[in-house]
Design a protein around this motif. Structure first.
Motif, PDB file in Angstrom:
ATOM      1  N   MET A 184     -54.839  93.516 -42.741  1.00  0.00           N
ATOM      2  CA  MET A 184     -55.155  92.968 -44.038  1.00  0.00           C
ATOM      3  C   MET A 184     -54.623  91.535 -44.166  1.00  0.00           C
ATOM      4  SD  MET A 184     -56.583  93.627 -46.825  1.00  0.00           S
ATOM      5  CE  MET A 184     -56.668  93.144 -48.485  1.00  0.00           C
ATOM      6  N   LYS A 185     -53.389  91.310 -43.653  1.00  0.00           N
ATOM      7  CA  LYS A 185     -52.821  89.967 -43.736  1.00  0.00           C
ATOM      8  C   LYS A 185     -53.621  88.976 -42.893  1.00  0.00           C
ATOM      9  CE  LYS A 185     -48.430  90.031 -42.805  1.00  0.00           C
ATOM     10  NZ  LYS A 185     -46.990  90.221 -42.597  1.00  0.00           N
ATOM     11  N   ILE A 186     -54.139  89.446 -41.753  1.00  0.00           N
ATOM     12  CA  ILE A 186     -54.920  88.559 -40.895  1.00  0.00           C
ATOM     13  C   ILE A 186     -56.211  88.163 -41.593  1.00  0.00           C
ATOM     14  CG2 ILE A 186     -56.203  88.426 -38.723  1.00  0.00           C
ATOM     15  CD1 ILE A 186     -53.999  90.117 -37.468  1.00  0.00           C
ATOM     16  N   ALA A 187     -56.859  89.127 -42.229  1.00  0.00           N
ATOM     17  CA  ALA A 187     -58.109  88.834 -42.941  1.00  0.00           C
ATOM     18  C   ALA A 187     -57.858  87.850 -44.082  1.00  0.00           C
ATOM     19  CB  ALA A 187     -58.724  90.123 -43.467  1.00  0.00           C
ATOM     20  N   LEU A 188     -56.770  88.048 -44.818  1.00  0.00           N
ATOM     21  CA  LEU A 188     -56.451  87.112 -45.905  1.00  0.00           C
ATOM     22  C   LEU A 188     -56.124  85.724 -45.371  1.00  0.00           C
ATOM     23  CD1 LEU A 188     -54.322  89.367 -48.274  1.00  0.00           C
ATOM     24  CD2 LEU A 188     -56.616  88.489 -48.669  1.00  0.00           C
ATOM     25  N   GLY A 189     -55.426  85.668 -44.239  1.00  0.00           N
ATOM     26  CA  GLY A 189     -55.113  84.378 -43.627  1.00  0.00           C
ATOM     27  C   GLY A 189     -56.363  83.631 -43.187  1.00  0.00           C
ATOM     28  N   LEU A 190     -57.289  84.364 -42.576  1.00  0.00           N
ATOM     29  CA  LEU A 190     -58.552  83.736 -42.153  1.00  0.00           C
ATOM     30  C   LEU A 190     -59.377  83.281 -43.352  1.00  0.00           C
ATOM     31  CD1 LEU A 190     -59.573  86.080 -39.206  1.00  0.00           C
ATOM     32  CD2 LEU A 190     -58.786  83.712 -39.067  1.00  0.00           C
ATOM     33  N   LEU A 191     -59.394  84.092 -44.407  1.00  0.00           N
ATOM     34  CA  LEU A 191     -60.127  83.719 -45.618  1.00  0.00           C
ATOM     35  C   LEU A 191     -59.514  82.473 -46.257  1.00  0.00           C
ATOM     36  CD1 LEU A 191     -62.423  84.557 -47.508  1.00  0.00           C
ATOM     37  CD2 LEU A 191     -60.753  85.873 -48.796  1.00  0.00           C
ATOM     38  N   LEU A 192     -58.192  82.405 -46.293  1.00  0.00           N
ATOM     39  CA  LEU A 192     -57.517  81.228 -46.836  1.00  0.00           C
ATOM     40  C   LEU A 192     -57.804  79.988 -45.990  1.00  0.00           C
ATOM     41  CD1 LEU A 192     -55.563  79.986 -48.893  1.00  0.00           C
ATOM     42  CD2 LEU A 192     -53.703  80.641 -47.372  1.00  0.00           C
ATOM     43  N   ALA A 193     -57.776  80.141 -44.666  1.00  0.00           N
ATOM     44  CA  ALA A 193     -58.066  79.016 -43.780  1.00  0.00           C
ATOM     45  C   ALA A 193     -59.500  78.521 -43.983  1.00  0.00           C
ATOM     46  CB  ALA A 193     -57.852  79.429 -42.331  1.00  0.00           C
ATOM     47  N   LEU A 194     -60.425  79.454 -44.138  1.00  0.00           N
ATOM     48  CA  LEU A 194     -61.817  79.075 -44.380  1.00  0.00           C
ATOM     49  C   LEU A 194     -61.961  78.350 -45.714  1.00  0.00           C
ATOM     50  CD1 LEU A 194     -64.742  79.276 -43.347  1.00  0.00           C
ATOM     51  CD2 LEU A 194     -64.930  81.384 -44.660  1.00  0.00           C
ATOM     52  N   ALA A 195     -61.275  78.849 -46.736  1.00  0.00           N
ATOM     53  CA  ALA A 195     -61.346  78.212 -48.058  1.00  0.00           C
ATOM     54  C   ALA A 195     -60.761  76.802 -48.025  1.00  0.00           C
ATOM     55  CB  ALA A 195     -60.603  79.068 -49.085  1.00  0.00           C
ATOM     56  N   ILE A 196     -59.656  76.623 -47.309  1.00  0.00           N
ATOM     57  CA  ILE A 196     -59.065  75.284 -47.192  1.00  0.00           C
ATOM     58  C   ILE A 196     -60.012  74.351 -46.444  1.00  0.00           C
ATOM     59  CG2 ILE A 196     -57.204  73.968 -46.088  1.00  0.00           C
ATOM     60  CD1 ILE A 196     -55.346  76.316 -46.773  1.00  0.00           C
ATOM     61  N   GLY A 197     -60.643  74.860 -45.383  1.00  0.00           N
ATOM     62  CA  GLY A 197     -61.608  74.045 -44.637  1.00  0.00           C
ATOM     63  C   GLY A 197     -62.791  73.615 -45.486  1.00  0.00           C
ATOM     64  N   VAL A 198     -63.326  74.539 -46.265  1.00  0.00           N
ATOM     65  CA  VAL A 198     -64.463  74.220 -47.141  1.00  0.00           C
ATOM     66  C   VAL A 198     -64.043  73.223 -48.208  1.00  0.00           C
ATOM     67  CG1 VAL A 198     -66.008  75.203 -48.881  1.00  0.00           C
ATOM     68  CG2 VAL A 198     -65.701  76.370 -46.714  1.00  0.00           C
ATOM     69  N   ALA A 199     -62.871  73.432 -48.811  1.00  0.00           N
ATOM     70  CA  ALA A 199     -62.398  72.513 -49.854  1.00  0.00           C
ATOM     71  C   ALA A 199     -62.174  71.114 -49.298  1.00  0.00           C
ATOM     72  CB  ALA A 199     -61.112  73.055 -50.475  1.00  0.00           C
ATOM     73  N   CYS A 200     -61.624  71.024 -48.104  1.00  0.00           N
ATOM     74  CA  CYS A 200     -61.419  69.714 -47.488  1.00  0.00           C
ATOM     75  C   CYS A 200     -62.744  69.031 -47.179  1.00  0.00           C
ATOM     76  CB  CYS A 200     -60.588  69.853 -46.212  1.00  0.00           C
ATOM     77  SG  CYS A 200     -58.855  70.237 -46.507  1.00  0.00           S
ATOM     78  N   ARG A 201     -63.716  69.817 -46.740  1.00  0.00           N
ATOM     79  CA  ARG A 201     -65.038  69.251 -46.423  1.00  0.00           C
ATOM     80  C   ARG A 201     -65.733  68.749 -47.694  1.00  0.00           C
ATOM     81  NH1 ARG A 201     -67.925  67.118 -42.323  1.00  0.00           N
ATOM     82  NH2 ARG A 201     -70.124  67.531 -42.614  1.00  0.00           N
ATOM     83  N   LEU A 202     -65.672  69.545 -48.762  1.00  0.00           N
ATOM     84  CA  LEU A 202     -66.318  69.148 -50.017  1.00  0.00           C
ATOM     85  C   LEU A 202     -65.629  67.945 -50.658  1.00  0.00           C
ATOM     86  CD1 LEU A 202     -67.094  72.640 -51.578  1.00  0.00           C
ATOM     87  CD2 LEU A 202     -68.690  71.056 -50.478  1.00  0.00           C
ATOM     88  N   ALA A 203     -64.322  67.838 -50.504  1.00  0.00           N
ATOM     89  CA  ALA A 203     -63.576  66.718 -51.080  1.00  0.00           C
ATOM     90  C   ALA A 203     -63.545  65.513 -50.149  1.00  0.00           C
ATOM     91  CB  ALA A 203     -62.157  67.160 -51.409  1.00  0.00           C
ATOM     92  N   THR A 204     -64.141  65.646 -48.983  1.00  0.00           N
ATOM     93  CA  THR A 204     -64.193  64.594 -47.952  1.00  0.00           C
ATOM     94  C   THR A 204     -62.810  64.048 -47.600  1.00  0.00           C
ATOM     95  OG1 THR A 204     -64.630  62.789 -49.510  1.00  0.00           O
ATOM     96  CG2 THR A 204     -66.547  63.913 -48.558  1.00  0.00           C
ATOM     97  N   ILE A 205     -61.854  64.950 -47.448  1.00  0.00           N
ATOM     98  CA  ILE A 205     -60.533  64.565 -46.971  1.00  0.00           C
ATOM     99  C   ILE A 205     -60.347  65.164 -45.580  1.00  0.00           C
ATOM    100  CG2 ILE A 205     -59.516  64.341 -49.263  1.00  0.00           C
ATOM    101  CD1 ILE A 205     -58.269  67.073 -48.913  1.00  0.00           C
ATOM    102  N   PRO A 206     -59.508  64.580 -44.757  1.00  0.00           N
ATOM    103  CA  PRO A 206     -59.315  65.105 -43.402  1.00  0.00           C
ATOM    104  C   PRO A 206     -58.716  66.511 -43.422  1.00  0.00           C
ATOM    105  CG  PRO A 206     -58.329  62.931 -43.627  1.00  0.00           C
ATOM    106  CD  PRO A 206     -58.756  63.361 -44.988  1.00  0.00           C
ATOM    107  N   LEU A 207     -59.114  67.293 -42.462  1.00  0.00           N
ATOM    108  CA  LEU A 207     -58.573  68.650 -42.351  1.00  0.00           C
ATOM    109  C   LEU A 207     -57.103  68.592 -41.957  1.00  0.00           C
ATOM    110  CD1 LEU A 207     -61.380  70.565 -40.472  1.00  0.00           C
ATOM    111  CD2 LEU A 207     -60.623  70.917 -42.797  1.00  0.00           C
ATOM    112  N   PRO A 208     -56.282  69.485 -42.502  1.00  0.00           N
ATOM    113  CA  PRO A 208     -54.871  69.526 -42.106  1.00  0.00           C
ATOM    114  C   PRO A 208     -54.686  70.321 -40.818  1.00  0.00           C
ATOM    115  CG  PRO A 208     -55.276  71.110 -43.833  1.00  0.00           C
ATOM    116  CD  PRO A 208     -56.566  70.382 -43.607  1.00  0.00           C
ATOM    117  N   ALA A 209     -55.351  69.878 -39.750  1.00  0.00           N
ATOM    118  CA  ALA A 209     -55.295  70.570 -38.461  1.00  0.00           C
ATOM    119  C   ALA A 209     -55.409  69.536 -37.347  1.00  0.00           C
ATOM    120  CB  ALA A 209     -56.432  71.568 -38.361  1.00  0.00           C
ATOM    121  N   PRO A 210     -54.952  69.890 -36.148  1.00  0.00           N
ATOM    122  CA  PRO A 210     -55.075  68.955 -35.031  1.00  0.00           C
ATOM    123  C   PRO A 210     -56.546  68.706 -34.679  1.00  0.00           C
ATOM    124  CG  PRO A 210     -53.707  70.845 -34.446  1.00  0.00           C
ATOM    125  CD  PRO A 210     -54.258  71.105 -35.791  1.00  0.00           C
TER     126      PRO A 210
END
Length: 70
Positions: free
Chosen positions: A1-27
């Motif tokens: 369950m924690k893994i699924a929530l972590g992946l969902l959170l990572a996806l949401a952060i990626g989408v939010a960064c893409r929509l806001a046109t800011i760089p992703l907080p990842a290498p």
């Protein structure tokens, strides 16, 4: 369950960064992404094995008074 929530959170952060046109907080390179994956897997595996070991040195712990049982 924690893994699924972590992946969902990572996806949401990626989408939010893409929509806001800011760089992703990842290498930005593959080796950096693999380093993040390796650290996450290492943390998860260590947590799995270390969390289930019996406390063999509990008698040496002082507790609230600081006195050990020895």
């Amino acid at each position: 369950m924690k893994i699924a929530l972590g992946l969902l959170l990572a996806l949401a952060i990626g989408v939010a960064c893409r929509l806001a046109t800011i760089p992703l907080p990842a290498p930005p390179v593959l080796i950096g992404a693999l380093l993040v994956v390796a650290m996450s897997v290492g943390y998860t595996v260590t947590d799995h094995f270390a969390a289930h070991r019996k406390a063999t040195t509990k008698r040496h712990c002082g507790g609230p008074t600081g006195k050990t049982s020895e």
